[in-house]
Every structure is written in C-alpha cells, then in structure tokens.
Write a protein that holds these residues in place. Structure first.
Motif, PDB file in Angstrom:
ATOM      1  N   LEU A   1       0.634  -1.106  -0.052  1.00  0.00           N
ATOM      2  CA  LEU A   1       0.033  -0.001   0.001  1.00  0.00           C
ATOM      3  C   LEU A   1       0.763   1.342  -0.014  1.00  0.00           C
ATOM      4  O   LEU A   1       0.376   2.265  -0.783  1.00  0.00           O
ATOM      5  N   ILE A   2       1.641   1.120   0.674  1.00  0.00           N
ATOM      6  CA  ILE A   2       2.631   2.494   1.096  1.00  0.00           C
ATOM      7  C   ILE A   2       3.606   2.561  -0.376  1.00  0.00           C
ATOM      8  O   ILE A   2       3.859   3.638  -0.889  1.00  0.00           O
ATOM      9  N   ASP A   3       4.000   1.712  -0.939  1.00  0.00           N
ATOM     10  CA  ASP A   3       4.706   1.560  -2.244  1.00  0.00           C
ATOM     11  C   ASP A   3       3.921   2.099  -3.505  1.00  0.00           C
ATOM     12  O   ASP A   3       4.559   2.756  -4.066  1.00  0.00           O
ATOM     13  N   THR A   4       2.900   2.144  -3.288  1.00  0.00           N
ATOM     14  CA  THR A   4       1.822   2.574  -4.434  1.00  0.00           C
ATOM     15  C   THR A   4       1.369   3.627  -4.412  1.00  0.00           C
ATOM     16  O   THR A   4       0.428   4.184  -4.971  1.00  0.00           O
ATOM     17  N   GLU A   5       1.516   4.202  -3.128  1.00  0.00           N
ATOM     18  CA  GLU A   5       0.659   5.530  -2.783  1.00  0.00           C
ATOM     19  C   GLU A   5       1.490   6.596  -3.687  1.00  0.00           C
ATOM     20  O   GLU A   5       2.460   6.804  -3.867  1.00  0.00           O
ATOM     21  N   ALA A   6       0.524   7.699  -3.928  1.00  0.00           N
ATOM     22  CA  ALA A   6       0.910   8.704  -4.531  1.00  0.00           C
ATOM     23  C   ALA A   6       1.523   9.936  -3.790  1.00  0.00           C
ATOM     24  O   ALA A   6       0.961  10.139  -2.650  1.00  0.00           O
ATOM     25  N   ALA A   7       2.165  11.010  -4.491  1.00  0.00           N
ATOM     26  CA  ALA A   7       2.627  11.885  -3.784  1.00  0.00           C
ATOM     27  C   ALA A   7       1.751  12.964  -3.144  1.00  0.00           C
ATOM     28  O   ALA A   7       1.818  13.434  -2.009  1.00  0.00           O
TER      29      ALA A   7
END
Length: 502
Positions: A435-441
């Motif tokens: 989930l954290i790796d795919t989060e957007a800025a």
C-alpha cells in the motif's frame, strides 16, 4: 539426561557450519571415526574422465603425468620422485621444466628466501592484509616527527573503531598520557587529515564536516545543515530552509552532496568475512503439482565407524585402561553416527510438515502465508515443541521464491474483519508495504487510512500495530514521506525545466 541424549539435542540445534566444525573436532579426537568423504570415488574431470589418481581407461593409473604402457603408477612414482632425494645423488630431483613458462626454473630455485632445496611456502608470497590501524600508523610516521605527539597519535589510533570513529574521551586520554586536552586536540586535528577522508571523527556530523572541508564545500549554509542532521533525518525541509537561509533548489543540491559522502570511512579496511547462507533443505515442484522436499547432502557430514581398525587394535590390546578407552571411543563414534542420522531425519520431517502447512505460500506468494506456530507442527509430526524449535533454529530452506529461515514460516495470527480465516502477520506486513509503495505523492496514506484499507480487505488490525509493523520495516511516517515525495517532485520539475530550456 544421558550424555548421548544431550549430544543429540546439541547436534539438532547446530547450523550446518557449526555441525561441520563439531564433526571435524570429533574426527580428530576419536581414532575410530572416519570421514565418509575419504571412501568416496574421486570426482570426474571436465571431460568425464576421472581425476589424477583415478583409474585410467586402459586399466592403468594416472598420477600427475601419463605413465608408460605396461608401467604401473607406483613404478612411475618410484622412478621420478618429486619430493625425495635420489639414492645416487644428494641433489633433489626437480620437476621437468621443458613445458613450464619462462622463468619458472629460476623462480623454483629461489623458492623461499633464496633457498635452493625446493622447500618453500607459497603463503610467504601472499602479502598481509592492511588494516585500518596499520594504514593510519604509516601516515602517522610521515606526518608527525615529535616523539611525544607521535605517542599521542598512536594512543588515539588505538581508540578508532572499525567504522573509523574515535570512541574514546579526550579528557580521559589526556589524563592517561599526562598531557593537556589542548595537546590531544592538536594531534587529533592532524589525524583527521589522514586518508580516508572523515577518519578519526567523534560523531557523524564531524565525519561529514571533515569530508566537506576537504572538498571546499563547508560554507555557512552547509555548516548549519550539518548541525541539524536530526531535522534532515525527519525530512523537515521547511525548517532546514529557514535555518540555512536558502531556497528549495539549493537545499536539494546540498542534501544530494551529503548523500555522496561516506558515513563510515573505516569500513573500507574491514576484513570481516561474509559467510553466504547455505540451505539445509531444497523445495521444488513435482510434475504432478506436489512439492518435493529433500535435504542438501552437501551440508550433511559423512562419518563412518571404522570397525576393521577397532577389531585390529582391540585384538592386540592387553591393558584394561586401553580396552576401556577403545570401548568408550566405539560407543561415542556409534552414537555420533546415529545422532547425525536422527538429526537429518528430524529436519526432513519438520520441513515436510512446514511445506504442507504453507502450501499456498509456495504456490502463490507471501500474501498467502498462513498463521503457524510450533505446537501445530509438533502435534502433526508427533514431536515436542522444543524439538521443533531446535530444528528450525539456524536452518534454511531454498525455494523457488528465495531462501528462507525455517522460523520465517512461523508467524502470529491477525483476526479477520468479518470472522473469516485469520491472516499471517508476515502477510499483513507485506500488504502494508504494498500500500505504501503504490501511494501517490498527492495522497500519502496515514496509519489510520492504512487501517481502513486493511479492514476493507478483511484484516482486523489496530492502528498501533500498523505503526509497529511500519517502523519495523524502516518506513517513515506519512508526514516524512509526504515531505520526501514533494521534494522529489520539485527536483524532477527543475530537471524537466532545465532540459526544456536547452
């Protein structure tokens, strides 16, 4: 507990490297033990032929060079000895050098220190490894000529750890050496100019400052940034810009320059040997879809009891003490062979049950890792939990998904949100990382948001558990990640703008 049972338990929890060391010690101690490797046939050569001392194709034997037809290897060795002296001549017979490279005969004649007897040690030609302390002492000899200051420098060098940092207190050093702190600091300033840059620093900030001074980049703004490394670790870029009095572009460049420095300069001289992991068990898929589990035979010591030697020696033994010693050696050797066999069987039994319990992991990945504890495996194979615990310690399994310690497959359970099957803690950690790796800025996930997403996926987990798992994986908080992503976006925008202008 009997000594034999204690020995079996000890062997069970040893790693493959410790086991090899233990067996080698037993082979030296017990004359009735033989290494099974000594009785194995020699390995085949690259072309399928056996190696030097193996039987030749025509029934003869090869030994170093090809024997004449009809001549045995023993006769060949008798006529051309390499390490013995000729009966008719006091000079040693040397190997033929007709096919040797140029200069071989000269090199062979000097051997070791110019000796002409061929008795040389190849290790004498290997240079000793240069340690960090040796390297600093060599520079100390050239940099300082005053005997008193050189003694102080020697003392300080002895306080430098393997990372290159000075671990001692200067006031204590001054008291020990009977001099002033100012004199100690003066010598330390000389040492900090030695190679590699950053050596003999007392903390990380000083180490980085020494390297920046050498590059002539230690200006007031950089000095202010080095003084607040705590804010840099928190990625509080707004506070850093205010403290340093610079803009975002300059701050990004300064941070990039700091990242190019070496925080542990002394490790370049580290002589620590990294021991690769050798798996104890291999797991591979079978054509019928099942999983094949087999032991790594290379990690299993091959030990035999030399019964013929025991019979030969015992037949000539007369004293009671000698008979008692032989009986003790025979009993110890027999028990060691049995214990090694039992250890291998137990490891294989536990590994088979782990593979059966975690079948979904091997087929689909870490997201399908099931909760598993020692009691479940122990009950399934009819062993005690302590035995399973010893088996899984320091043992590794090689799979198509990588090499894992056996303890990796034992994880606690996290309840399902809607009363379904519990989830493995390792699988939940993997889900949080995804989930954290795919989060957007622009949409960084807080711990509360992660909890909501996990509950939507059927995982009932508390916010503090999410924070604990995130910190264990060394993932920063949402505030720190947001700052870092915004800085990365701003830096990329400047790069794109510069490219567009060119």
């Amino acid at each position: 507990m009997t000594p034999q049972l204690m020995q079996a338990i000890k062997l069970l929890q040893l790693s493959n490297l410790d086991l090899v060391a233990y067996v080698e010690a037993e082979l030296e101690r017990n004359p009735l033990l033989d290494s099974g490797a000594e009785n194995e046939p020699p390995p085949d050569g690259p072309d399928g032929a056996q190696s030097a001392d193996g039987p030749a194709a025509d029934g003869g034997t090869l030994h170093g060079s090809e024997a004449e037809p009809g001549q045995s290897a023993s006769e060949d060795r008798r006529e051309t000895p390499l390490d013995d002296t000729s009966p008719d001549d006091s000079e040693p017979i040397r190997p033929r050098t007709a096919d040797a490279p140029a200069g071989y005969s000269d090199w062979a004649s000097v051997g070791s220190g110019g000796r002409d007897d061929g008795d040389y040690n190849l290790e004498a030609f290997v240079s000793a490894e240069l340690t960090l302390g040796d390297w600093l002492r060599e520079q100390l000899t050239l940099a300082i000529s005053d005997p008193m200051r050189r003694m102080i420098g020697q003392y300080l060098i002895d306080l430098v750890d393997e990372a290159g940092y000075l671990s001692g207190d200067l006031a204590a050093a001054a008291e020990t050496l009977g001099t002033s702190v100012a004199e100690i600091e003066a010598v330390l300033a000389i040492l900090q100019k030695f190679d590699p840059p950053g050596i003999c620093a007392r903390d990380l900030a000083e180490c980085l400052a020494i390297q920046l001074k050498e590059r002539d980049r230690y200006d007031p703004a950089m000095q202010a940034l080095i003084a607040r490394l705590d804010l840099l670790a928190k990625r509080d870029f707004a506070a850093l810009k205010k403290i340093c009095g610079i803009g975002e572009e300059d701050l990004t460049d300064m941070i990039a320059e700091i990242r190019r420095l070496n925080p542990k300069p002394g490790l370049a001289f580290s002589s620590a040997i990294v021991q690769p992991i050798v798996p104890d068990v291999f797991v591979r898929s079978a054509p019928n879809g099942a999983w094949l589990v087999e032991l790594n035979s290379d990690t299993l010591p091959k030990v035999l009891v030399n019964q013929s030697y025991y019979a030969e020696v015992s037949a000539t033994t007369r004293r009671d003490t000698e008979k008692s010693y032989l009986a003790e050696c025979l009993q110890s050797a027999t028990w060691l062979v049995r214990a090694l066999d039992q250890r291998a069987r137990t490891i294989l039994k536990v590994s088979n049950e782990i593979v059966r319990q975690q079948d979904a992991f091997f087929a689909h990945g870490v997201e399908h890792l099931r909760p598993l504890n020692l009691k479940t495996v122990a009950e399934a194979i009819g062993m005690h939990e302590s035995t399973v615990s010893r088996v899984t310690a320091n043992k590794y399994m090689a799979t198509s998904r990588g090499i894992f310690e056996l303890k990796y497959f034992f994880t606690s359970a996290i309840a399902a949100a809607h009363g379904g099957e519990a989830h493995s803690a390792e699988a939940v950690r993997h889900r949080i990382k995804q989930l954290i790796d795919t989060e957007a800025a622009a949409d960084v996930l807080s711990d509360d948001t992660i909890v909501e997403k996990l509950r939507e996926a059927g995982i009932d987990i508390a916010r503090r558990t999410v924070a604990k798992y995130r910190e264990a994986m060394r993932i920063p908080s949402s505030v720190q990640r947001r700052r870092e992503k915004h800085a990365a976006v701003a830096g990329q925008s400047r790069v794109d703008s510069a490219l567009a202008n060119t």
